[in-house]
Design an enzyme around this catalytic site. Structure first.
Site, PDB file in Angstrom:
ATOM      1  N   ASN B 111       0.687  -1.188   0.065  1.00 57.05           N
ATOM      2  CA  ASN B 111       0.131  -0.047   0.070  1.00 57.05           C
ATOM      3  C   ASN B 111       0.757   1.257   0.007  1.00 57.05           C
ATOM      4  O   ASN B 111       0.622   2.073  -0.738  1.00 57.05           O
ATOM      5  CB  ASN B 111      -0.981   0.188   1.191  1.00 57.05           C
ATOM      6  CG  ASN B 111      -1.769  -0.857   1.346  1.00 57.05           C
ATOM      7  OD1 ASN B 111      -2.567  -1.139   0.220  1.00 57.05           O
ATOM      8  ND2 ASN B 111      -2.061  -1.867   2.606  1.00 57.05           N
ATOM      9  N   ASP B 141       0.789 -10.078   2.969  1.00 57.78           N
ATOM     10  CA  ASP B 141      -0.441 -10.012   3.827  1.00 57.78           C
ATOM     11  C   ASP B 141      -1.965 -10.033   3.037  1.00 57.78           C
ATOM     12  O   ASP B 141      -2.902  -9.988   3.565  1.00 57.78           O
ATOM     13  CB  ASP B 141      -0.218  -8.397   4.340  1.00 57.78           C
ATOM     14  CG  ASP B 141       0.968  -8.441   5.462  1.00 57.78           C
ATOM     15  OD1 ASP B 141       1.251  -9.536   6.020  1.00 57.78           O
ATOM     16  OD2 ASP B 141       1.411  -7.516   5.637  1.00 57.78           O
ATOM     17  N   TYR B 295      10.121 -15.415   9.840  1.00 56.01           N
ATOM     18  CA  TYR B 295      10.592 -14.988   8.693  1.00 56.01           C
ATOM     19  C   TYR B 295      10.317 -16.354   7.598  1.00 56.01           C
ATOM     20  O   TYR B 295      10.386 -16.314   6.249  1.00 56.01           O
ATOM     21  CB  TYR B 295      11.873 -14.583   8.350  1.00 56.01           C
ATOM     22  CG  TYR B 295      11.865 -13.071   8.909  1.00 56.01           C
ATOM     23  CD1 TYR B 295      10.838 -12.334   8.958  1.00 56.01           C
ATOM     24  CD2 TYR B 295      13.234 -12.384   9.203  1.00 56.01           C
ATOM     25  CE1 TYR B 295      10.686 -10.993   9.279  1.00 56.01           C
ATOM     26  CE2 TYR B 295      13.274 -11.144   9.585  1.00 56.01           C
ATOM     27  CZ  TYR B 295      12.007 -10.418   9.785  1.00 56.01           C
ATOM     28  OH  TYR B 295      12.115  -8.989  10.145  1.00 56.01           O
TER      29      TYR B 295
END
Lengths: 418, 418
Positions: B111, B141, B295
């Site tokens: 975003n 995400d 991760y």
């Protein structure tokens, strides 16, 4: 069908390839027309007379076991004590074996299982019951005596090296403005075999993991933090691999330094990686991330080592062959013939040379400064993670793993109240 | 070579496939004879004039980027504020772009990056500098607006589903005498996309994961513990997948319930899984294990989704095509044409429809009881993890990942003191 049945059971923590051993046992027994029973949940299934007729498993399922992680028949953490202390249990075992005409008992596990198999074989002789007991090696801990390596270790080692290499690329990309230190916690309470395997992820001194902490060396916090600082200043970031079993000079487990209480007075489960990450953050101020793969590292069949799968199946086949040939109280072990090219063969070792012994990591495998592995360790470890043996995947994008859901065969004895 | 250069930069948390996008950008630009510069560490590299000549990367390396996780050019967590607040930085950006004759700017991120690309395009117009800005989607995400899914998510989703399925087989095998509850912590601070993906690991109500905790629902400890108890009593064991972002009814992050101090007064890093595991252990008494992949879940290129890799490369190619065609202030997005068979295509969306919007998970994706996913979620998620695209492996048993180590090109401007 040959007269008599073969009983197979799985024991201890499972691995990505113990079912590959089971698959090989079943296939070899089929080819020799031997009926196979399997005990549910390891030796407990034998004690409870909770047995399934593994000869009824469809061949396609037997083959699929070779690429399915977990323990298809159920495993257990249940250690039989000495024959004196647990005599009733050993006698019950013999009773169950006799009731189902079991002539060959294959126990697939680690040190304790080898010990159990040995004691069962001794008691059978005492009772004049004709039984051949075979220990079949399995453990991600790689700590069995005699055998050059243990089925299950190579795949966990490959998972570890691959995961560390991948996470390191992530950390390297972000270090300029984000995480500078990443801590990976590897299984290994007593020996640092899996932590050492992480060392395969890199070659040069600046490659990850730049720091490995072994349970074979005293954990020295000041030296560790100074090393992290040096690496971050030189490389820009640092990947630490810590064995869950590291202890300070007074013998206290670092993992126990955590495990306090949280802000609400609740039990706080910690571990080594969370503790080290907290210390790095508090004392050096670096942004830090950490991982605890836990069971993922021993069940990651999707990234299994082909060497490991091959060896897991080879010990399964050999176990049946040794059993039928009457090599009582033995274990098929892996002997390394050469490092390069890597060549190995299966031999038979007496169970008494395996039971209750523990293979530690040679001191020469750990670098002088204690933070990495040597060329000798690399020569030993590298062939064990070599080769890929991915499971087949379904149209849904997931590995096609199988489960076995056979009804228990009829009980021939009264219930066991152990 | 076309006149002018194309600048490519990576931003935000990296993924298993952002380099696949980079590979496609470089290959597409080469085929169109466009010179490509890459900024090191995202937008910071552009501000610092820390640029490399990506046209000099050997073709074999460019191709290998497609199977290499991490961010090959370095990424950054660095958000530019509004043009008013950060005007000097935006002007510096334009200055650097102009100094290197950059006519096409491709910013590969989420975003914030879409917002940055949009603002840069606006300022370029204000300065009458001819520039085409393209946002290139990326995030595990899965929260970008307009696009049906985000490159990076599918591979993290596949890692999650595969890992949960594998660990569940381990837990099922051991539950009789050992661990009965296993808790897996999935990334997802605001939306439970990855936790939802874990739901693909099983089909029936007794398949793992039997419990998923979503940040979209209030975490109710009593209800959770009661559900764990029910599942263990019915199935014998229970796998819980918890999103890191779950909060109680007062909006407090469960992850913050941990993070107290350990027995030595040191910072204790906790997290959701460790907290839930502690509560299960304390209140229900079950043996519990937990994992925090951290991760590993976003860098596991070895188990990437082919759908995801294909889409990551498709948006990279389209980004170059849109740029050269002058489609300023757009983002290539993925449009789903049908679920079964799964078909998708690439479209162009205006950046202003993407920037500063967040796509949440539809309420209809979460089961009424809040502990699992619906058939609609399955229809959406399943195609995204479909297909395998393993990296090539070396003789050493490790994936052949590449790193890029180009010298920075000469600076044409005075240093930046941002």
């Amino acid at each position: 069908m040959a007269s008599g049945t073969l009983l197979y059971a799985q024991s201890g923590g499972v691995t990505a390839v113990i079912n590959a051993t089971a698959s090989a046992v079943l296939q070899e027994a089929r080819s020799r027309r031997v009926k196979v029973l399997a005990a549910r949940n390891g030796i407990l299934g034998a004690l409870r007379e909770d047995l399934v007729d593994a000869s009824k498993i469809p061949l396609a399922t037997v083959r699929a076991l070779a690429h399915t992680p977990g323990g298809a028949f159920g495993s257990c953490r249940y250690k039989l004590k000495s024959v004196e202390a647990d005599r009733a249990k050993y006698e019950r075992l013999i009773e169950v074996l006799r009731a189902h005409d079991v002539r060959w008992f294959l126990y697939n596990g680690g040190n304790d299982s080898a010990d159990t198999a040995l004691k069962v074989s001794q008691l059978a002789q005492e009772f004049d019951y004709p039984l051949t007991c075979i220990g079949v090696p399995k453990t991600i801990d790689n700590d069995l005596a005699v055998t050059d390596c243990c089925p299950g270790f190579g795949s966990a080692a490959k998972y570890t090296a691959v995961s560390v290499r991948e996470a390191a690329l992530d950390v390297a990309a972000m270090a300029d403005t984000s995480t500078k230190v990443f801590v990976y916690e590897a299984m290994g309470r007593h020996a640092g075999w899996l932590a050492a395997a992480a060392g395969l992820a890199g070659q040069g001194p600046d490659d990850a993991p730049q720091i490995i902490l072994f349970p074979e060396r005293d954990y020295d916090e000041a030296a560790f933090l100074a090393q992290v600082k040096r690496v971050v200043e030189r490389v820009g970031w640092c990947v630490v691999v810590a064995s869950e079993g590291i202890r300070d000079k007074d013998g206290r487990f670092v993992a126990d330094a955590g495990g306090g209480q949280d802000a609400f007075g609740h039990t706080q489960l910690g571990g080594v990686a969370s503790h080290l990450a907290g210390r790095v953050k508090d004392t050096l101020g670096y942004k830090v991330h950490w991982t605890l793969p836990d069971y993922l590292q021993r069940s990651a069949r999707h990234v299994a080592s082909k060497t490991d799968v091959d060896q897991a199946m080879a010990v399964g086949r050999a176990a049946v062959q040794f059993a039928l040939a009457g090599h009582n109280a033995t274990m098929p072990t892996i002997r390394r013939m050469s490092d390069a090219p890597y060549r190995w063969t299966i031999e038979a070792a007496p169970l008494e040379r395996v039971a209750n012994h523990e293979k530690t990591m040679p001191a020469g495998f750990i670098r002088r400064d204690g933070f990495g592995i040597t060329a000798a360790a690399r020569r030993y470890l590298e062939p064990l993670i070599r080769g890929e043996a991915p499971p087949p995947y379904g149209r849904d994008g997931l590995p096609k793993y199988v489960t076995i859901d056979l009804p228990a065969i009829g009980k021939r004895l009264p219930g066991w109240n152990g």
